[in-house]
Design an enzyme around this catalytic site. Structure first.
Site, PDB file in Angstrom:
ATOM      1  N   ASP A 164       0.647  -1.446  -0.035  1.00  0.00           N
ATOM      2  CA  ASP A 164      -0.018   0.045  -0.044  1.00  0.00           C
ATOM      3  C   ASP A 164       1.006   1.270  -0.175  1.00  0.00           C
ATOM      4  O   ASP A 164       1.727   1.397   0.835  1.00  0.00           O
ATOM      5  CB  ASP A 164      -0.939   0.074   1.327  1.00  0.00           C
ATOM      6  CG  ASP A 164      -2.161   1.110   1.135  1.00  0.00           C
ATOM      7  OD1 ASP A 164      -1.810   2.110   0.535  1.00  0.00           O
ATOM      8  OD2 ASP A 164      -3.142   0.763   1.511  1.00  0.00           O
ATOM      9  N   HIS A 195      -2.837  -0.112  -2.682  1.00  0.00           N
ATOM     10  CA  HIS A 195      -3.859   0.354  -2.425  1.00  0.00           C
ATOM     11  C   HIS A 195      -5.090   0.154  -3.354  1.00  0.00           C
ATOM     12  O   HIS A 195      -4.575   0.441  -4.488  1.00  0.00           O
ATOM     13  CB  HIS A 195      -3.511   1.821  -2.028  1.00  0.00           C
ATOM     14  CG  HIS A 195      -4.597   2.589  -1.536  1.00  0.00           C
ATOM     15  ND1 HIS A 195      -4.854   2.430  -0.018  1.00  0.00           N
ATOM     16  CD2 HIS A 195      -5.569   3.311  -1.849  1.00  0.00           C
ATOM     17  CE1 HIS A 195      -5.891   3.253   0.285  1.00  0.00           C
ATOM     18  NE2 HIS A 195      -6.180   3.709  -0.684  1.00  0.00           N
TER      19      HIS A 195
END
Length: 226
Positions: A164, A195
């Protein structure tokens, strides 16, 4: 079944929400782009699974009806501006009011599921509201609110993207360490994905990881919302 716009009235004022389906309530918590087609599609999918899916407009205090995409730099800049000016605490209050609305108008239990900004809000929903079961996808800044973890008394699942860009490895470790002893909380970490890996059509969409996370979410709500 076609979705509809409903109005939810709170002590602070009224805001709109997108709603579809019938059955146990499920509050679908928006990303930083407002109630856009992605969020409506998610509600429609949950409606097909047998839930009353409701996505509240959490940016209404700044500008009602925000609807952006992730396709242009201009829209990204607008989305980040809304996020940076967003009152987290008021947002959770609005989610609590949406949960109350779902209990009054629906049948059975009420849960919540959130993505991105909504992933953080889902975590805080588990901490601060009476949501019966809650899921958060790639929530940002959860590590800043771990002091509230002891308040979680109902089932919570968090999906973490290992790569992420907005949640580094130290933050991920803090989340895992801070929540591993809570018997109500389950964390799943997805290796090699960034993400928003579950946002269909998004730059970092990963069908395999999204499919696994969504299957786990489906079973989780079947188990806890009925």
């Amino acid at each position: 079944m076609a979705g509809q716009t409903v109005t939810i009235t709170t002590p602070d004022g009224s805001f709109e929400a997108y709603q579809n389906g019938a059955g146990p309530g499920l509050v679908v918590i928006q990303e930083i782009f407002g109630i856009n087609q992605v969020m409506r599609d998610l509600c429609d999918d949950f409606a097909e699974q047998g839930y009353t899916a409701i996505c509240p407009d959490l940016f209404w205090r700044m500008k009602p009806g925000v609807e952006l995409t992730d396709k242009t730099e201009e829209e990204w800049n607008q989305a980040f501006e809304y996020m940076n000016n967003f009152d987290i605490d008021k947002g959770v209050d609005d989610i609590a009011q949406t949960i109350d609305y779902a209990r009054r108008t629906g049948t059975g239990k009420v849960g919540a599921v959130g993505y991105c900004l909504g992933g953080l809000l889902a975590y805080l929903t588990a901490c601060r509201t009476d949501s019966d079961a809650t899921v958060g996808y790639y929530g940002v800044n959860v590590d800043k609110y771990l002091d509230e973890a002891s308040k979680i008394e109902r089932p919570l699942t968090l999906h973490i993207a290992a790569e992420d860009r907005f949640v580094d490895k130290d933050q991920q470790k803090a989340m895992i360490d801070g929540l591993e002893d809570n018997p109500h909380t389950t964390l799943f970490r997805y290796e090699g994905v960034d993400h928003a890996f579950a946002r269909e059509g998004g730059e970092h969409y990963d069908a395999e990881a999204a499919g696994l996370a969504n299957t786990r979410t489906r079973k989780f709500f079947q188990d806890h919302l009925g």
